[in-house]
Design a protein around this motif. Structure first.
Motif, PDB file in Angstrom:
ATOM      1  N   VAL A   1      -5.990 -26.110  11.838  1.00  0.00           N
ATOM      2  CA  VAL A   1      -5.809 -24.976  12.673  1.00  0.00           C
ATOM      3  C   VAL A   1      -4.896 -23.941  11.926  1.00  0.00           C
ATOM      4  N   ALA A   2      -4.008 -24.529  11.335  1.00  0.00           N
ATOM      5  CA  ALA A   2      -2.874 -23.518  10.661  1.00  0.00           C
ATOM      6  C   ALA A   2      -3.439 -22.270   9.672  1.00  0.00           C
ATOM      7  N   PRO A   3      -4.317 -22.577   9.063  1.00  0.00           N
ATOM      8  CA  PRO A   3      -4.580 -21.458   8.079  1.00  0.00           C
ATOM      9  C   PRO A   3      -5.246 -20.301   9.022  1.00  0.00           C
ATOM     10  N   ASN A   4      -5.933 -20.555   9.995  1.00  0.00           N
ATOM     11  CA  ASN A   4      -6.476 -19.684  10.947  1.00  0.00           C
ATOM     12  C   ASN A   4      -5.555 -18.816  11.792  1.00  0.00           C
ATOM     13  N   LEU A   5      -4.358 -19.343  11.868  1.00  0.00           N
ATOM     14  CA  LEU A   5      -3.401 -18.810  12.821  1.00  0.00           C
ATOM     15  C   LEU A   5      -2.348 -17.806  11.998  1.00  0.00           C
ATOM     16  N   GLN A   6      -3.038 -16.565  11.500  1.00  0.00           N
ATOM     17  CA  GLN A   6      -2.351 -15.505  10.880  1.00  0.00           C
ATOM     18  C   GLN A   6      -0.978 -15.446  11.303  1.00  0.00           C
TER      19      GLN A   6
ATOM     20  N   VAL B   1       1.292 -16.825  13.260  1.00  0.00           N
ATOM     21  CA  VAL B   1       2.129 -18.106  13.354  1.00  0.00           C
ATOM     22  C   VAL B   1       2.342 -18.659  12.030  1.00  0.00           C
ATOM     23  N   PHE B   2       1.312 -19.060  11.432  1.00  0.00           N
ATOM     24  CA  PHE B   2       1.532 -19.593   9.986  1.00  0.00           C
ATOM     25  C   PHE B   2       1.302 -18.790   8.700  1.00  0.00           C
ATOM     26  N   GLY B   3       0.819 -17.579   9.102  1.00  0.00           N
ATOM     27  CA  GLY B   3       0.760 -16.802   7.751  1.00  0.00           C
ATOM     28  C   GLY B   3      -0.762 -16.954   7.011  1.00  0.00           C
ATOM     29  N   GLY B   4      -1.651 -17.901   7.802  1.00  0.00           N
ATOM     30  CA  GLY B   4      -2.933 -18.157   7.090  1.00  0.00           C
ATOM     31  C   GLY B   4      -2.926 -18.524   5.833  1.00  0.00           C
ATOM     32  N   GLU B   5      -3.605 -18.176   4.807  1.00  0.00           N
ATOM     33  CA  GLU B   5      -3.665 -18.902   3.411  1.00  0.00           C
ATOM     34  C   GLU B   5      -2.456 -18.735   2.782  1.00  0.00           C
ATOM     35  N   THR B   6      -1.836 -17.486   2.801  1.00  0.00           N
ATOM     36  CA  THR B   6      -0.613 -16.930   2.080  1.00  0.00           C
ATOM     37  C   THR B   6       0.756 -17.554   2.775  1.00  0.00           C
ATOM     38  N   GLY B   7       0.661 -17.947   4.176  1.00  0.00           N
ATOM     39  CA  GLY B   7       1.920 -18.517   4.585  1.00  0.00           C
ATOM     40  C   GLY B   7       2.971 -17.615   4.763  1.00  0.00           C
TER      41      GLY B   7
ATOM     42  N   SER C   1       4.004 -22.740   3.421  1.00  0.00           N
ATOM     43  CA  SER C   1       2.800 -22.354   3.618  1.00  0.00           C
ATOM     44  C   SER C   1       2.046 -23.722   4.591  1.00  0.00           C
ATOM     45  N   TYR C   2       0.908 -23.454   4.952  1.00  0.00           N
ATOM     46  CA  TYR C   2       0.151 -24.618   5.870  1.00  0.00           C
ATOM     47  C   TYR C   2       0.033 -25.739   5.024  1.00  0.00           C
ATOM     48  N   GLU C   3       0.276 -25.904   3.644  1.00  0.00           N
ATOM     49  CA  GLU C   3       0.130 -27.298   3.157  1.00  0.00           C
ATOM     50  C   GLU C   3       1.075 -28.187   3.643  1.00  0.00           C
TER      51      GLU C   3
END
Length: 415
Positions: A130-135, A137-143, A236-238
Motif C-alpha cells: 500500500v505504501a507506494p500508493n499513499l503519496q 504519507v509515504f511519498g510514493g515511489e520517491t519516498g 522510501s517504502y522499501e
C-alpha cells in the motif's frame, strides 16, 4: 547483582563507542552510525523473541513507520509548525511504532507459533504493497526527505554530530529495555515464553501480556527507524521490505538470544560485515548466509554464547584448547571457500562468458593480486583439497574427548 558484574564491560563498550569516531573519517562514522541503528533494531526485535518467545516476520513495518513519522516531524519543524528540538524527534518514531504495534499486536497476538509469524508477515507485506500508493504519507515511489535543523549551536551537518546523537539514543533505549526485563512485567513475559497455558492458569491475561511486549518492541523499533531517518534524511517504502525483517531474525540468532546484548552484538557485527565486504564483492550476502549456517551448526548459542560455558562435561581449559586448534583449519577453509566462490562467480559472469564465446580461450582471472587460469586443474584441486582436509581435521578435533582423570569417591578413595 548480575548487572553490577557487567557494569565494567558495558562502561568499556560505551567508552570505546565514544572515542573511536574521533579517529575515523566521515564515511566511516556514517557506517558506524548504521551499525548502532542496526544494533538497536535487532535488540528491540529480540525483546519480543527472546523475552516473549514470539517470532515476528514483519518487524520492518514498525521500523519503517518510525522512520516516516520522524521525517514528517522533521519537515514540520523545518516549516515552523512544530516546536520540538532536533535531538528529541525520534520520540515521534517511538510513538508511531507504539501506536501501530498496539493495533497490529491486538490482531497478531490472537494466534501463537507459526500462525503469529504469518500474521506479522502479512501485516508488513500489506504496508509494503500500500505504501507506494499513499503519496502524502509515504511519498510514493520517491519516498520522503527532510533536513536536520540546528539546535543549541549544533548544526547536525557533520556525521560525527549525528553519530553522538544516535549513540545517546541507542544507549538510553538499551538501558530502558534491560530495566524492563528486570521488572515484574518482564518476568511475566518470560513466563509467557516458557508456558503460555500455565500463565493463564495462574490468572494472568495472556493476550494483554502479548500485546504489551509486542507494543514495547514495536516502540523501540520505531526509535531505530527514526534514527535511520535522521541519519539519512530520507526514507522510501522499501523499508517495509521483508529483507529488513529477515535480517533482524538472522542477526538475532547470530548474536545469540541467551544474553541481553547478544542480539545487538550480532546486529552490529553483521552490519559492519556488510558495509566492509559489500565494497569488495557482490557475493557478500552468500558469505553472510554461510556464516549464519555455520553458527547455527557449531555455535547454536551465537557469538555471545562462545564466551559462556555451555558444556558442563568439559573443563573451560579444554574447550579453549579445542577452539585454538580449530582456528587454523577454519581460516584455511574460509580462504579456500572465498577463492572458489569468487573464481566461479567471475567465470560465470556475462562479461567473461561473452569473452569465452568470442575467443574460445579460458582467460586468466585476477584474484587476490594474482592471475589464475581456470582451465588448469591445480587451480581447483588445491583449494578443494584444503577444504576437505580442514573439515576432516575440525571433525577429528571436535570428536576428541578429554581423557578423564582420577576422581574421588564419596568414601574418599580414587575411582
Amino acid at each position: 547483582m548480575k548487572f553490577k558484574r557487567n557494569v565494567p564491560m558495558y562502561s568499556l563498550i560505551l567508552a570505546v563507542l565514544m572515542i573511536v569516531p574521533l579517529f575515523l573519517p566521515s564515511y566511516a562514522i556514517s557506517g558506524l552510525s548504521n551499525v548502532l541503528i542496526s544494533a538497536l533494531f535487532v535488540l528491540a526485535f529480540s525483546l519480543l523473541l527472546a523475552q516473549g518467545g514470539m517470532l515476528s516476520f514483519g518487524h520492518s513495518a514498525y521500523f519503517a513507520i518510525g522512520a516516516f513519522a520522524t521525517l514528517h516531524a522533521m519537515n514540520a519543524v523545518a516549516d515552523g509548525n512544530l516546536a520540538v528540538s532536533t535531538p528529541f524527534l525520534p520520540i515521534f518514531g517511538a510513538l508511531a511504532g507504539l501506536a501501530t504495534g498496539v493495533v497490529a499486536g491486538f490482531f497478531a497476538t490472537q494466534r501463537s507459533g507459526v500462525y503469529f509469524s504469518m500474521v506479522t508477515l502479512a501485516i508488513a507485506e500489506l504496508f509494503h504493497t500500500v505504501a507506494p500508493n499513499l503519496q502524502t504519507v509515504f511519498g510514493g515511489e520517491t519516498g520522503v526527505s527532510s533536513m536536520r535543523m540546528p539546535w543549541a549551536g549544533i548544526s547536525f551537518g557533520q556525521e560525527i554530530e549525528v553519530y553522538y546523537l544516535i549513540l545517546v539514543w541507542v544507549a538510553l533505549c538499551a538501558a530502558i529495555m534491560y530495566l524492563y526485563t528486570q521488572t515484574l512485567s518482564g518476568r511475566v513475559t518470560v513466563a509467557l515464553r516458557e508456558n503460555e497455558r500455565r500463565l493463564a492458569f495462574l490468572g494472568y491475561n495472556v493476550h494483554a501480556t502479548k500485546i504489551l511486549i509486542f507494543s514495547i518492541s514495536s516502540m523501540f523499533t520505531g526509535v531505530a527507524g527514526g534514527l535511520l531517518a535522521m541519519a539519512n534524511e530520507s526514507a522510501s517504502y522499501e523499508l517495509f521490505s521483508f529483507t529488513f525483517s529477515a535480517s533482524a531474525v538472522l542477526y538475532t540468532y547470530i548474536g545469540g538470544i541467551g544474553t541481553f546484548l547478544g542480539p545487538a552484538i550480532g546486529g552490529a557485527a553483521m552490519t559492519f560485515f556488510g558495509h566492509v565486504v559489500s565494497d569488495m564483492t557482490r557475493l557478500w550476502l552468500l558469505y553472510q548466509g554461510i556464516i549464519f549456517v555455520l553458527i547455527m551448526m557449531y555455535a547454536p548459542y551465537g557469538i555471545s554464547g562462545l564466551v559462556k560455558q555451555t558444556d558442563g562435561t568439559e573443563r573451560l581449559r579444554d574447550r579453549n584448547i579445542k577452539r585454538t586448534l580449530m582456528l587454523a583449519p577454519m581460516l584455511a577453509i574460509t580462504a579456500a571457500t572465498v577463492f572458489l566462490c569468487e573464481l566461479i562467480n567471475t567465470i560465470l559472469s556475462r562479461d567473461y562468458q561473452r569473452l569465452l564465446d568470442s575467443t574460445g580461450i579460458w582467460h586468466d582471472v585476477e584474484l587476490f593480486g594474482r592471475a589464475w587460469t581456470p582451465s588448469e586443474l591445480i587451480v581447483w584441486a588445491v583449494p578443494s583439497a584444503i577444504v576437505i582436509l580442514s573439515v576432516s581435521l575440525i571433525v577429528r578435533i571436535s570428536r576428541h574427548r578429554r581423557t578423564p582423570g582420577l576422581t574421588m569417591s564419596p568414601q574418599g578413595g580414587s575411582v
